[in-house]
Scaffold this motif. Structure first.
Motif, short mmCIF file in Angstrom:
data_model
loop_
_atom_site.label_atom_id
_atom_site.label_comp_id
_atom_site.label_asym_id
_atom_site.label_seq_id
_atom_site.Cartn_x
_atom_site.Cartn_y
_atom_site.Cartn_z
N LEU A 205 0.82 -1.21 0.00
CA LEU A 205 0.00 0.00 0.00
C LEU A 205 0.85 1.26 0.00
O LEU A 205 1.87 1.33 0.69
CB LEU A 205 -0.88 0.05 1.25
CG LEU A 205 -2.16 -0.80 1.31
CD1 LEU A 205 -2.77 -0.70 2.70
CD2 LEU A 205 -3.16 -0.33 0.27
N VAL A 206 0.42 2.24 -0.75
CA VAL A 206 0.93 3.61 -0.64
C VAL A 206 -0.28 4.49 -0.37
O VAL A 206 -1.23 4.50 -1.17
CB VAL A 206 1.66 4.07 -1.91
CG1 VAL A 206 2.12 5.52 -1.76
CG2 VAL A 206 2.86 3.16 -2.21
N LEU A 207 -0.25 5.19 0.76
CA LEU A 207 -1.41 5.99 1.17
C LEU A 207 -1.00 7.41 1.50
O LEU A 207 -0.02 7.64 2.23
CB LEU A 207 -2.07 5.38 2.41
CG LEU A 207 -2.67 3.98 2.29
CD1 LEU A 207 -3.12 3.49 3.67
CD2 LEU A 207 -3.84 3.97 1.33
N ASN A 208 -1.75 8.38 0.99
CA ASN A 208 -1.63 9.75 1.47
C ASN A 208 -2.19 9.81 2.88
O ASN A 208 -3.33 9.38 3.11
CB ASN A 208 -2.41 10.70 0.57
CG ASN A 208 -1.73 10.94 -0.77
OD1 ASN A 208 -0.53 10.75 -0.92
ND2 ASN A 208 -2.51 11.38 -1.75
N ALA A 209 -1.40 10.34 3.80
CA ALA A 209 -1.82 10.39 5.20
C ALA A 209 -1.78 11.83 5.69
O ALA A 209 -0.85 12.25 6.39
CB ALA A 209 -0.94 9.49 6.07
N GLY A 210 -2.78 12.58 5.28
CA GLY A 210 -2.90 13.98 5.71
C GLY A 210 -4.23 14.20 6.39
O GLY A 210 -5.04 13.28 6.54
N GLY A 211 -4.45 15.42 6.80
CA GLY A 211 -5.75 15.79 7.32
C GLY A 211 -6.69 16.12 6.18
O GLY A 211 -6.29 16.16 5.01
N PRO A 212 -7.97 16.39 6.47
CA PRO A 212 -8.96 16.63 5.42
C PRO A 212 -8.93 18.03 4.84
O PRO A 212 -9.58 18.29 3.82
CB PRO A 212 -10.28 16.37 6.13
CG PRO A 212 -10.01 16.74 7.55
CD PRO A 212 -8.58 16.35 7.81
N LEU B 192 -7.10 6.49 1.75
CA LEU B 192 -6.91 6.19 3.17
C LEU B 192 -8.25 5.94 3.85
O LEU B 192 -8.41 4.96 4.59
CB LEU B 192 -6.19 7.37 3.85
CG LEU B 192 -5.99 7.27 5.36
CD1 LEU B 192 -4.73 6.48 5.66
CD2 LEU B 192 -5.91 8.65 5.99
N ILE B 193 -9.21 6.81 3.59
CA ILE B 193 -10.54 6.68 4.20
C ILE B 193 -11.20 5.38 3.74
O ILE B 193 -11.81 4.65 4.54
CB ILE B 193 -11.41 7.90 3.85
CG1 ILE B 193 -10.82 9.17 4.48
CG2 ILE B 193 -12.85 7.69 4.30
CD1 ILE B 193 -11.45 10.45 3.98
N ARG B 194 -11.07 5.07 2.46
CA ARG B 194 -11.71 3.88 1.91
C ARG B 194 -11.09 2.58 2.45
O ARG B 194 -11.80 1.63 2.80
CB ARG B 194 -11.59 3.91 0.38
CG ARG B 194 -12.33 2.77 -0.32
CD ARG B 194 -12.29 2.92 -1.82
NE ARG B 194 -10.95 2.75 -2.38
CZ ARG B 194 -10.20 3.73 -2.87
NH1 ARG B 194 -10.64 4.98 -2.85
NH2 ARG B 194 -9.00 3.48 -3.35
N VAL B 195 -9.76 2.54 2.54
CA VAL B 195 -9.07 1.31 2.94
C VAL B 195 -9.18 1.07 4.45
O VAL B 195 -9.38 -0.08 4.88
CB VAL B 195 -7.58 1.38 2.52
CG1 VAL B 195 -6.79 0.22 3.12
CG2 VAL B 195 -7.47 1.35 0.99
N LEU B 196 -9.06 2.12 5.24
CA LEU B 196 -8.98 1.95 6.70
C LEU B 196 -10.20 2.43 7.45
O LEU B 196 -10.29 2.24 8.67
CB LEU B 196 -7.74 2.68 7.23
CG LEU B 196 -6.39 2.16 6.72
CD1 LEU B 196 -5.25 2.99 7.28
CD2 LEU B 196 -6.20 0.69 7.06
N HIS B 197 -11.16 3.04 6.75
CA HIS B 197 -12.38 3.54 7.39
C HIS B 197 -12.06 4.50 8.52
O HIS B 197 -12.67 4.46 9.61
CB HIS B 197 -13.24 2.37 7.90
CG HIS B 197 -13.48 1.31 6.86
ND1 HIS B 197 -14.26 1.53 5.74
CD2 HIS B 197 -13.03 0.03 6.76
CE1 HIS B 197 -14.28 0.43 5.01
NE2 HIS B 197 -13.55 -0.49 5.59
#
Length: 322
Positions: A242-249, A297-302
């Motif tokens: 996995l490569v995920l953008n991990a920022g705030g909204p 990120l939201i879709r994969v990890l809820h």
């Protein structure tokens, strides 16, 4: 018979995110409890941290040479999850000493050590950065081309490429500015919200960039993301790549960050002066807009990271109560 607890190793555990992560992992209860270890580069580990998250095993490791990893194998064993938080993350420092930046930020010795176990039983969660993006448009997606404009971004992209080429079980988190409360053992680096609060509290006029955009992420949300990935690997047992953008909204400028602090505190907004990032020579090229789309990120990890306003409120309330 009690189930064997899973082992989690936090590389760079005495740093800002590392300490918050160890604290979060130590609070897990029941079947989610973990055996914990962390690496540090200082001569001795921070006593306050060790006491607070006990039981935990600290190991002194030199990431450039790999010295110290054998001690982990002997005393702790193969970890189920390794979280790499270690980095030389000050862009100007990376620019001044690119060789040191590459030797620390590209985790060659860590990947080599994990490969020595000759199995795929460890998940590597690696902290990358939004600075792998060029910064010419809003809301980058993970599949957009990574074209870093400074040495920090280049070393972190090299790290991603090394992991993808040599690991079969990994999650790469491209984090933005991580902010939040101070750590158990206070870190010496300046924390962004606390710094803004301190200068505005003194009644100083301060310049903030109106044209440099990020998606700052609250540190507790980063901890939740990492723990969710840990649980996903342990429960599913399926390798991930996995490569995920991990920022705030929220896409915010430095100016808007300062305005959020001023609103919460009731400071005079006239103290906040709007300037262009191009007006200041920081000794390093800084990308203008590396805001990120976090829908994957939201879709994969809820997980839905908190808004910047809520994160500022939580940070300052924690600061007031400490």
């Amino acid at each position: 018979m009690a189930e064997t607890r899973k082992r989690v190793l936090v590389v760079g555990g005495s740093g800002y995110l590392g300490q918050h992560l160890l604290e979060g992992l130590s609070l897990a209860a029941g079947s989610d409890r973990y055996d914990l270890a962390f690496t540090h580069h200082r001569p001795i580990p921070p006593a306050e941290l060790v006491d607070a998250v006990s039981p935990v095993l600290p190991f002194r490791v030199d990431l450039r040479t790999g010295d110290g990893f054998d001690s982990i194998s002997t005393a702790f064993g193969q970890p189920d999850v390794v979280v790499n938080c270690a980095a030389l993350s000050i862009p100007r420092s990376c620019e001044m000493d690119p060789a040191a930046a590459m030797s620390i930020n590209k985790p060659s010795s860590l990947v080599s050590w994990l490969s020595s176990f000759n199995n795929n039983n460890s998940l590597l969660i690696h902290l990358s950065t939004d600075q792998v993006y060029e910064g010419t448009k809003p809301f980058y997606k993970e599949d957009d081309e990574a074209v870093p404009v400074n040495m920090y971004g280049k070393t972190k992209l090299a790290a991603e490429q090394h992991i993808i080429a040599n690991c079969s079980n990994y999650a790469i988190l491209r984090s933005s500015i991580i902010y939040g409360p101070q750590t158990i053992s206070p870190v010496t680096k300046s924390l962004p919200i606390q710094w803004i609060d301190s200068v505005l509290k003194q009644g100083q006029e301060v310049n903030f960039f109106h044209d440099e955009f990020r998606c700052p992420v609250y540190v507790k949300d980063m901890v939740h993301v990492i723990i969710a990935l840990t649980k996903k690997w342990i429960s599913d047992g399926q390798q991930m790549q996995l490569v995920l953008n991990a920022g705030g909204p929220d896409r915010v400028s430095r100016l808007q960050m300062a305005e959020s602090v001023a609103r919460f505190r009731g400071y005079n907004h006239s103290l906040i002066k709007s300037v262009s990032a191009s007006s200041v020579n920081r000794g390093v090229i800084s990308p203008a807009d590396i805001s990120m789309d976090i829908s994957r990120l939201i879709r994969v990890l809820h997980i839905n990271p908190c808004s910047f306003e809520d994160g500022v409120r939580s940070t300052l309330e924690a600061n007031d109560s400490s």
